[in-house]
Design a protein around this motif. Structure first.
Motif, PDB file in Angstrom:
ATOM      1  N   ALA A 163       0.914  -1.207   0.199  1.00 35.96           N
ATOM      2  CA  ALA A 163       0.018  -0.004  -0.018  1.00 35.96           C
ATOM      3  C   ALA A 163       0.663   1.270   0.016  1.00 35.96           C
ATOM      4  O   ALA A 163       1.921   1.017   0.472  1.00 35.96           O
ATOM      5  CB  ALA A 163      -1.041   0.077   1.286  1.00 35.96           C
ATOM      6  N   LEU A 167      -1.661   5.887   2.845  1.00 36.80           N
ATOM      7  CA  LEU A 167      -2.965   5.470   3.380  1.00 36.80           C
ATOM      8  C   LEU A 167      -3.028   5.061   4.705  1.00 36.80           C
ATOM      9  O   LEU A 167      -2.209   4.508   5.449  1.00 36.80           O
ATOM     10  CB  LEU A 167      -2.931   3.847   2.650  1.00 36.80           C
ATOM     11  CG  LEU A 167      -4.437   3.235   2.687  1.00 36.80           C
ATOM     12  CD1 LEU A 167      -5.281   3.753   1.760  1.00 36.80           C
ATOM     13  CD2 LEU A 167      -4.159   1.496   2.240  1.00 36.80           C
ATOM     14  N   ALA A 170      -3.277   1.514   6.199  1.00 34.56           N
ATOM     15  CA  ALA A 170      -2.214   0.620   5.756  1.00 34.56           C
ATOM     16  C   ALA A 170      -1.790  -0.255   7.070  1.00 34.56           C
ATOM     17  O   ALA A 170      -1.603   0.278   8.057  1.00 34.56           O
ATOM     18  CB  ALA A 170      -1.066   1.119   4.997  1.00 34.56           C
ATOM     19  N   ARG A 181       0.870  -2.990   3.897  1.00 39.94           N
ATOM     20  CA  ARG A 181       0.050  -3.519   2.962  1.00 39.94           C
ATOM     21  C   ARG A 181      -1.607  -2.933   3.187  1.00 39.94           C
ATOM     22  O   ARG A 181      -1.943  -2.687   4.331  1.00 39.94           O
ATOM     23  CB  ARG A 181      -0.085  -5.105   3.297  1.00 39.94           C
ATOM     24  CG  ARG A 181       1.326  -5.697   2.855  1.00 39.94           C
ATOM     25  CD  ARG A 181       1.406  -6.995   2.947  1.00 39.94           C
ATOM     26  NE  ARG A 181       2.536  -7.617   2.654  1.00 39.94           N
ATOM     27  CZ  ARG A 181       3.063  -7.836   1.392  1.00 39.94           C
ATOM     28  NH1 ARG A 181       2.306  -7.634   0.210  1.00 39.94           N
ATOM     29  NH2 ARG A 181       4.274  -8.376   1.175  1.00 39.94           N
ATOM     30  N   HIS A 182      -2.303  -3.443   2.092  1.00 38.84           N
ATOM     31  CA  HIS A 182      -3.923  -3.243   2.126  1.00 38.84           C
ATOM     32  C   HIS A 182      -4.354  -4.640   3.093  1.00 38.84           C
ATOM     33  O   HIS A 182      -4.075  -5.531   3.076  1.00 38.84           O
ATOM     34  CB  HIS A 182      -4.506  -3.342   0.973  1.00 38.84           C
ATOM     35  CG  HIS A 182      -4.329  -2.175  -0.126  1.00 38.84           C
ATOM     36  ND1 HIS A 182      -4.885  -0.928  -0.070  1.00 38.84           N
ATOM     37  CD2 HIS A 182      -3.166  -1.866  -0.897  1.00 38.84           C
ATOM     38  CE1 HIS A 182      -4.520  -0.169  -0.783  1.00 38.84           C
ATOM     39  NE2 HIS A 182      -3.547  -0.542  -1.535  1.00 38.84           N
ATOM     40  N   SER A 184      -6.715  -6.454   2.815  1.00 40.14           N
ATOM     41  CA  SER A 184      -7.830  -6.765   1.949  1.00 40.14           C
ATOM     42  C   SER A 184      -8.629  -7.835   2.412  1.00 40.14           C
ATOM     43  O   SER A 184      -9.804  -8.048   1.940  1.00 40.14           O
ATOM     44  CB  SER A 184      -6.662  -7.521   0.584  1.00 40.14           C
ATOM     45  OG  SER A 184      -6.340  -8.744   1.214  1.00 40.14           O
ATOM     46  N   TYR A 187     -11.644  -5.375   3.225  1.00 35.71           N
ATOM     47  CA  TYR A 187     -12.205  -5.176   1.900  1.00 35.71           C
ATOM     48  C   TYR A 187     -13.125  -6.313   1.344  1.00 35.71           C
ATOM     49  O   TYR A 187     -14.286  -5.900   1.054  1.00 35.71           O
ATOM     50  CB  TYR A 187     -11.226  -4.919   0.853  1.00 35.71           C
ATOM     51  CG  TYR A 187     -10.288  -3.844   1.084  1.00 35.71           C
ATOM     52  CD1 TYR A 187     -10.212  -3.012   2.243  1.00 35.71           C
ATOM     53  CD2 TYR A 187      -9.089  -3.709   0.017  1.00 35.71           C
ATOM     54  CE1 TYR A 187      -9.205  -2.105   2.397  1.00 35.71           C
ATOM     55  CE2 TYR A 187      -8.188  -2.533   0.347  1.00 35.71           C
ATOM     56  CZ  TYR A 187      -8.280  -2.018   1.564  1.00 35.71           C
ATOM     57  OH  TYR A 187      -7.343  -1.006   1.577  1.00 35.71           O
ATOM     58  N   TRP A 231      -6.577  -5.565  -4.665  1.00 32.49           N
ATOM     59  CA  TRP A 231      -5.988  -5.144  -3.304  1.00 32.49           C
ATOM     60  C   TRP A 231      -5.539  -6.350  -2.817  1.00 32.49           C
ATOM     61  O   TRP A 231      -4.534  -6.178  -1.641  1.00 32.49           O
ATOM     62  CB  TRP A 231      -6.757  -4.410  -2.559  1.00 32.49           C
ATOM     63  CG  TRP A 231      -7.175  -2.877  -3.170  1.00 32.49           C
ATOM     64  CD1 TRP A 231      -6.471  -2.038  -3.290  1.00 32.49           C
ATOM     65  CD2 TRP A 231      -8.509  -2.528  -3.734  1.00 32.49           C
ATOM     66  NE1 TRP A 231      -7.082  -0.808  -3.888  1.00 32.49           N
ATOM     67  CE2 TRP A 231      -8.385  -1.241  -4.235  1.00 32.49           C
ATOM     68  CE3 TRP A 231      -9.654  -3.436  -3.883  1.00 32.49           C
ATOM     69  CZ2 TRP A 231      -9.391  -0.734  -4.909  1.00 32.49           C
ATOM     70  CZ3 TRP A 231     -10.779  -2.684  -4.577  1.00 32.49           C
ATOM     71  CH2 TRP A 231     -10.529  -1.357  -4.893  1.00 32.49           C
TER      72      TRP A 231
END
Length: 284
Positions: A163, A167, A170, A181-182, A184, A187, A231
């Motif tokens: 990421a 962000l 993150a 990192r995301h 995810s 998400y 992502w």
């Protein structure tokens, strides 16, 4: 200074009783099936299920049978799907590793195939049309998927791609290296789980033609999974495949196509399971 949201580092083991370890991921599975049961109990009061009398009315015992078949389908199909889709060479060389579900490695797409077979078996035994059974179950599925993705997050697995440093949410995952990192998993929990649940539950509240709800689920899940994969870090041993897409995205594309085709076919065929009013509304 880069923005960063600390990973909570929740112990994956929720309960340890005299050496018997119960992981959060297992609890998420139990929660998923428990929520599915409650939601399907609610579905019994929705059309067409409250008016169906042939071959017999829908009842709570049907839910128990569907859940039992679905549990077997998820576990067997999810594990076999992972071995075939994501790491066939390793598991063909080490077939005994296939049964080690506790070591991780489950595929949603494989689990979905397993559930389809379980529903087909239930429908055949009960004399109920497969798509009628599928339409009954699928509105409850996304909330269970949300629970599973939260379990992935607690385990610190299936994390996202690198990421940007600006962000705000993150994270650095314990097994993801010293890289922002995301998250995810969250998400996917929001897209494939909560958002899809709200949309599908709303759509299923009105009587639809047989197969339309199942088609909406396939297309909706495939779409949200495809988007969320942008992502998510691809599996290390697979990386990116053709056109720069991940395995999850390639497996989602047929779901989208199948969902659109099924929904369109169901609308054209116009079979209603409602045995009394209200009249089917398939225009929205």
């Amino acid at each position: 200074m880069p923005l960063e949201l600390p990973f909570p580092n929740i112990n994956p083991v929720a309960i340890n009783l005299f050496g018997l370890k119960i992981h959060w991921y297992a609890i998420m599975y139990l929660l998923a099936f428990g929520l599915a049961y409650l939601l399907m109990r609610r579905r019994l009061h929705h059309e067409p299920y409250r008016s169906i009398t042939k071959p017999e009315p829908w009842a709570a015992t049907d839910i128990e049978d569907i859940l039992l078949n679905s549990i077997v389908g998820v576990l067997v199909g999810g594990r076999l799907g992972y071995t075939l889709f994501y790491n066939p060479v390793f598991y063909l060389a080490n077939p005994l590793e296939i049964v080690k579900i506790w070591d991780g490695g489950m595929s949603f797409h494989g689990g979905a195939i397993g559930v389809v077979l379980g529903l087909a078996w239930f429908g055949w035994r009960k004399g109920r049309p497969f798509l009628q059974v599928a339409d009954f179950l699928v509105p409850a599925v996304p909330i269970g998927l949300a629970a599973g993705r939260f379990g992935n997050f607690i385990n610190g697995e299936l994390w996202g791609r690198e990421a940007s440093a600006d962000l705000p949410w993150a994270m650095r995952f314990p097994t993801g290296g010293d890289v922002l990192r995301h998250p995810s998993q969250l998400y996917q929990m929001l897209l494939e789980g909560l958002l899809l649940f709200v949309l599908l539950w709303w759509y299923a509240r009105k009587p639809r033609y047989r197969g339309q709800i199942a088609g909406a689920f396939l297309a909706g899940y495939g779409f949200f999974r495809f988007v969320a994969e942008f992502w998510r870090e691809p599996d290390a041993h697979l990386g990116f495949l053709s056109l720069g897409l991940s395995m999850g995205q390639w497996l989602s594309l047929p779901m989208i196509v199948a969902g659109v085709v099924l929904w369109s076919w169901a609308r054209t065929r116009a079979v209603s399971d409602v045995e009394a009013e209200p009249v089917v509304d398939a225009t929205s």
